[in-house]
Scaffold this motif. Sequence first.
Motif: not given
Length: 568
Positions: A217-240
């Motif tokens: 959903x985030x254009x192939x963003x690499x997710x390997x750590x809990x911090x990455x998961x937080x960043x992803x959650x924030x970006x996905x939240x921006x989508x609505x």
Amino acid sequence: MASATFLSTLSLANKNYLLLTPTHAYAKGYTNNFRVSNLPSIVVRKEGSVRSQGFVAMQEKGGSTLSDDSRTKTPHVLTVAGSDSGAGAGIQADLKACAARRVYCSTVITALTAQNTVGVQGVSNVPEDFVAQQLKSVLSDMQVDVVKTGMLPSVGIVKTLCKTLREFPVHALVVDPVMVSTSGDVLAGPSILSTFLEELLPMADIITPNLKEASALLNGMQLETVDDMRSAARLLHNMGPKNVLVKGGDLPDSSDAVDILYNGHNFYELRSPRIRTRNTHGTGCSLASSIAAEVAKGYPMLSAVKVAKRFVETALDYSKEIDIGNGPQGPFDHLLRLKSHSQACHRQQPFDPSDLFLYAVTDSRMNKRWGRSIIDAVKAAIDGGATIIQLREKDAETKDFMESAKACIRICRLHGVPLLINDRVDVAIACDADGVHVGQSDMPARVARTLLGPEKIIGVSCKTPEQAEQAWVDGADYIGCGGVYPTNTKENNITVGLNGLKTVCMASKLPVVAIGGIGVSNARAVMEIRTSNLKGVAVVSALFDRECVQAETRKLHEMLLGSNIGST
Ligand SMILES: Nc1ncnc2c1ncn2[C@@H]1O[C@H](COP(=O)(O)OP(=O)(O)O)[C@@H](O)[C@H]1O
Ligand SMILES: Cc1ncc(COP(=O)(O)O)c(N)n1
Ligand SMILES: [Mg+2]
């Protein structure tokens, strides 16, 4: 309108409406078919109710308001997902999770998959208009609280769903953006991404992507750590979506199963120990369905997610030993009920009334007096010919009782002798005993039956024909009638005598075992009342308040055999 609160009124098209806050309306079960998130427009429903600017309006009925108890509400989740022939994931997992979480679940099937523990061998999409037809059938009739989505295999199906949800708004939408199965098979291709992002995500109360799905959903963003998961959650939240749960089941090198929940204000790191098991097929579907179930019951999102995660963890832990399929990822047991049926572990036969023939009831005080363990007492009674055992441990600590009960059950199973627990339904469940025996002031047999299920043995102590009738109505298997003679094992116990026993036997639709002061000296008199449903005698002191339990049991056994009890 924006300042209107509960019990304000609104006039529309010559009809009066009461305005309730969404929370209030939902608590009263009024908001089925209403979407309680902020729809700007007024939606007029066929029931004559409107939804307006953050409030729910209920039409006044004949001048009086709808009463709180006008309709009892069964929480209801509709899952819109794909079928998994192996029944570990998809629709099948959703149904099991909702059943386990005690909400009703209806199903709109979007695709059939030929799938097992190895992978996905085939996919056949349901035509879009037939998905629309299923959605309409359910939503136009049933009071759906929460829609949960799983596999949505085509752009057309996603669009159909969004359109139908606008037409039939519900309380909440849980989106599990299923794209790739854990086996690596594609369940929804990249072509649906833009429709997902533009149409479905903004409607969602929560989305629950796993690492791969969040990355897609985030254009192939690499997710390997809990911090990455937080960043992803924030970006996905921006989508609505209102909430985002990024699931870390597949987080590499993590001894915990970590999920990140973000609601636009706070992050919650939800951790549980990672269960070491191959049986994780369907965890994502089950988690999303369980969240939907809790939301349908009216819980706030954070509590719903916490309970759902704890449920999945518990079910995985319970299911570690389940052995289904030869592939790398097996299903788990949502209902915590599946067992491996081996001869040694489980009683194979259904209840047989002739098991009541020589019924040995243990007594903790007597065992203490004679310095023997409950296990030794049970062994000796079985060796002497007891045909059923009841553990009656009125003063034992629960933990000790459970340990002894488990050991006794093992012995009883080896000899094909059923073992019942007196009074303690909790102990019977925890130890998987063959059943319980309850008295008139213990848990009612009907409640015990609900807790124990249809196959366990339930006996009830009865002194009168009315009590015997109630035991039958409540789904008991047998009754114990007594005290036939006076006894020391029960204080202030009313003695029914042989006449009382006979009266109850004649009235009872259930088999009867006689109890109370019975031993070798008087068993013959009991048996001689000769009613066909008197199947045996239950004995405490005459077996256990003696030096040699085995010898006493044998004597009584021989006596009973000689008198042909129960055979008339
Ligand atoms: N081995 C495990 N032990 C405990 N919890 C797990 C385990 N595997 C997954 N989970 C939990 O199950 C839920 C589903 O996560 P995940 O397996 O990542 O999703 P998906 O099935 O969509 O790939 C999450 O709450 C995750 O933390
Ligand atoms: C029909 C269907 N829907 C969803 C999944 C995802 O399964 P998981 O929960 O293991 O990721 C699946 N394998 N099959
Ligand atoms: Mg998984």
